[in-house]
Write a protein that holds these residues in place. Structure first.
Motif, PDB file in Angstrom:
ATOM      1  N   TYR A 243       0.851  -1.181   0.000  1.00 46.16           N
ATOM      2  CA  TYR A 243       0.000   0.000   0.000  1.00 46.16           C
ATOM      3  C   TYR A 243       0.891   1.237   0.000  1.00 46.16           C
ATOM      4  O   TYR A 243       1.973   1.245   0.602  1.00 46.16           O
ATOM      5  CB  TYR A 243      -0.818   0.100   1.287  1.00 46.16           C
ATOM      6  N   THR A 244       0.395   2.312  -0.615  1.00 44.91           N
ATOM      7  CA  THR A 244       0.957   3.646  -0.413  1.00 44.91           C
ATOM      8  C   THR A 244      -0.133   4.505   0.212  1.00 44.91           C
ATOM      9  O   THR A 244      -1.280   4.489  -0.251  1.00 44.91           O
ATOM     10  CB  THR A 244       1.432   4.266  -1.732  1.00 44.91           C
ATOM     11  N   TYR A 245       0.222   5.243   1.262  1.00 45.53           N
ATOM     12  CA  TYR A 245      -0.756   6.023   2.031  1.00 45.53           C
ATOM     13  C   TYR A 245      -0.311   7.473   2.082  1.00 45.53           C
ATOM     14  O   TYR A 245       0.848   7.769   2.409  1.00 45.53           O
ATOM     15  CB  TYR A 245      -0.857   5.450   3.442  1.00 45.53           C
ATOM     16  N   GLU A 246      -1.222   8.388   1.743  1.00 43.24           N
ATOM     17  CA  GLU A 246      -0.915   9.826   1.779  1.00 43.24           C
ATOM     18  C   GLU A 246      -1.540  10.423   3.035  1.00 43.24           C
ATOM     19  O   GLU A 246      -2.760  10.391   3.200  1.00 43.24           O
ATOM     20  CB  GLU A 246      -1.452  10.508   0.520  1.00 43.24           C
ATOM     21  N   ARG A 247      -0.690  10.948   3.922  1.00 46.06           N
ATOM     22  CA  ARG A 247      -1.134  11.337   5.260  1.00 46.06           C
ATOM     23  C   ARG A 247      -2.033  12.563   5.276  1.00 46.06           C
ATOM     24  O   ARG A 247      -2.961  12.646   6.095  1.00 46.06           O
ATOM     25  CB  ARG A 247       0.087  11.601   6.149  1.00 46.06           C
ATOM     26  N   ASP A 248      -1.769  13.529   4.421  1.00 42.69           N
ATOM     27  CA  ASP A 248      -2.509  14.792   4.453  1.00 42.69           C
ATOM     28  C   ASP A 248      -3.988  14.572   4.128  1.00 42.69           C
ATOM     29  O   ASP A 248      -4.878  15.002   4.871  1.00 42.69           O
ATOM     30  CB  ASP A 248      -1.872  15.775   3.464  1.00 42.69           C
ATOM     31  N   THR A 249      -4.271  13.884   3.025  1.00 43.39           N
ATOM     32  CA  THR A 249      -5.652  13.648   2.595  1.00 43.39           C
ATOM     33  C   THR A 249      -6.189  12.318   3.104  1.00 43.39           C
ATOM     34  O   THR A 249      -7.355  11.996   2.881  1.00 43.39           O
ATOM     35  CB  THR A 249      -5.745  13.668   1.058  1.00 43.39           C
ATOM     36  N   LYS A 250      -5.325  11.548   3.770  1.00 42.40           N
ATOM     37  CA  LYS A 250      -5.701  10.220   4.301  1.00 42.40           C
ATOM     38  C   LYS A 250      -6.228   9.319   3.174  1.00 42.40           C
ATOM     39  O   LYS A 250      -7.269   8.684   3.285  1.00 42.40           O
ATOM     40  CB  LYS A 250      -6.721  10.357   5.421  1.00 42.40           C
ATOM     41  N   THR A 251      -5.452   9.295   2.082  1.00 41.98           N
ATOM     42  CA  THR A 251      -5.792   8.485   0.916  1.00 41.98           C
ATOM     43  C   THR A 251      -4.946   7.221   0.890  1.00 41.98           C
ATOM     44  O   THR A 251      -3.719   7.289   0.982  1.00 41.98           O
ATOM     45  CB  THR A 251      -5.565   9.286  -0.383  1.00 41.98           C
TER      46      THR A 251
END
Length: 408
Positions: A153-161
């Motif tokens: 998985y790749t997770y983007e912290r700012d948008t919680k995507t």
């Protein structure tokens, strides 16, 4: 190809692909989407870059420029999964830019080198991060055997995507609606079945690993799930998590309140009993789906049996064994590790039986652990006493199915 804004600084490029055999073997009658994601901070990353699938680098230029991305300013290619429907763009991108870094797991790194000859690779492990600037921080979370050992998985912290790659995906082409909150009720039903087809065809062998991936997703605060295939879930990402949890139960014997009739007949003797069984199911108000082998595709067969709480196998003896197309179908279900199904089998024979023996061998060899109601075999065409036995067994199946039913 469509270009859509997912969140601030995040875009999706998506395209429908038709007339292919997925993985070179699975018929996908309703097509499949290939989704790619662009994350922009001070630096830019491509995730699961299916863009350029058509092999034309100029297509890559055009689509990126239309969302305000200068291709030569892309710094990172993030490979969540090395299967070529997610990574086949790497060689084309090399024609556009020389100095980029590929980010992937250690297992993927070996394949990046062997598939594409790339060596500028950063290997990441659980919890490693990449700061793109402007608040965009990516973290990486391996989910091995979903459904290759290299997946993450790749997770983007700012948008919680959560960019989930093959996890939480579905077959089926997308029209004007690409987000869960835009889907019509008909489209919701469509992606329910295409999700089942996708899970059963591609993922179900690895159900224990998928359960671990589901649990890992639950440890992250998620507002958006953006898979490699199918719709993006931005209103209710929990729905697709719950769906995949349910699908994992289907792999071990649960199912919808439906019967799958998996059947084949040489000269119509077994078919007569199938017609009789249809009448029983209609009378009892039980939904059923007939899968005649070898006329039906393996893709449809696997998906239909997978989602059903009860299975009726109707197949004659052929050369002292089970009718080969049905035997092959059951072997495929065994290879996919679809276990614990409630089932009943009947069929005709001529000079001798033998189908039942091979059926038991298939079940034992594949460790399928299906729960069988006593079979009915008949010589030639079914007689009235045979049909009476079949009816009793079908009614027993319907009664026992209640323990297996698991609906959305």
């Amino acid at each position: 190809m469509k270009k859509l804004k997912i969140a601030d600084g995040i875009h999706m490029l998506t395209m429908n692909v038709d007339d292919i055999l997925f993985e070179g073997m699975w018929e996908i009658a309703n097509g499949v989407t290939l989704n790619s994601y662009i994350v922009q901070g001070d630096k830019t990353a491509i995730i699961d870059g299916v863009i350029g699938w058509d092999g034309v680098p100029e297509t890559l230029y055009k689509n990126l420029e239309e969302i305000g991305v200068e291709p030569k300013n892309i710094n990172y290619l993030i490979v969540n999964h090395m299967e070529p429907d997610h990574s086949g763009w790497i060689s084309n991108f090399r024609k556009i830019k020389e100095d980029f870094t590929i980010i992937c797991t250690d297992k993927a790194a070996k394949m990046v080198a062997s598939f594409y000859g790339e060596d500028n690779i950063r290997i990441v492990k659980e919890g490693d991060t990449l700061d793109l600037g402007k608040g965009k921080v990516l973290s990486f979370h391996p989910v091995p055997n979903v459904h290759w050992p290299d997946t993450m998985y790749t997770y983007e912290r700012d948008t919680k995507t959560l960019f989930s790659c093959d996890m939480f995906g579905a077959f089926g082409r997308m029209g004007d609606h690409c987000f869960d909150d835009d889907l019509t009720p008909e489209e919701v039903d469509f992606f329910e079945f295409e999700g089942i087809r996708y899970y059963s065809n591609v993922m179900t062998t690895f159900t224990p690993s998928l359960r671990k991936a589901i649990e890992k997703a639950k440890t992250l605060e998620i507002n958006i799930i953006a898979p490699g295939h199918g719709p993006v879930y931005r209103k209710n990402p929990q729905k697709i998590i719950d769906d995949y949890t349910r699908f994992s139960r289907y792999a071990e014997g649960a199912g919808k309140n439906e019967v799958a009739i998996l059947w084949g007949s040489m000269y119509g003797m077994t078919a007569k009993a199938v017609d009789y069984v249809e009448g029983i199911l209609k009378r009892e108000g039980v939904k059923y789906n007939k899968i005649e082998m070898p006329q039906e595709s393996d893709s449809e067969m696997v998906a239909t049996v997978f989602k059903s709480a009860g299975v009726i196998i109707a197949a004659p003896t052929y050369e002292y064994k089970l009718f080969p197309p049905v035997a092959a179908a059951l072997n495929e279900l065994g290879r996919k590790r679809i276990t614990g199904k409630l089932a009943f089998r009947f069929g005709s024979y001529g000079w001798s039986g033998g189908a039942e023996k091979e059926l038991n061998e298939i079940m034992e060899r594949n460790k399928m652990n299906w729960d069988f109601i006593e079979s009915v075999e008949f010589e030639g065409a079914p007689k009235e006493e045979d049909l009476i036995k079949i009816e009793a067994r079908v009614l027993e199946l319907i009664k026992k199915m209640r323990e297996k039913v698991l609906e959305p």
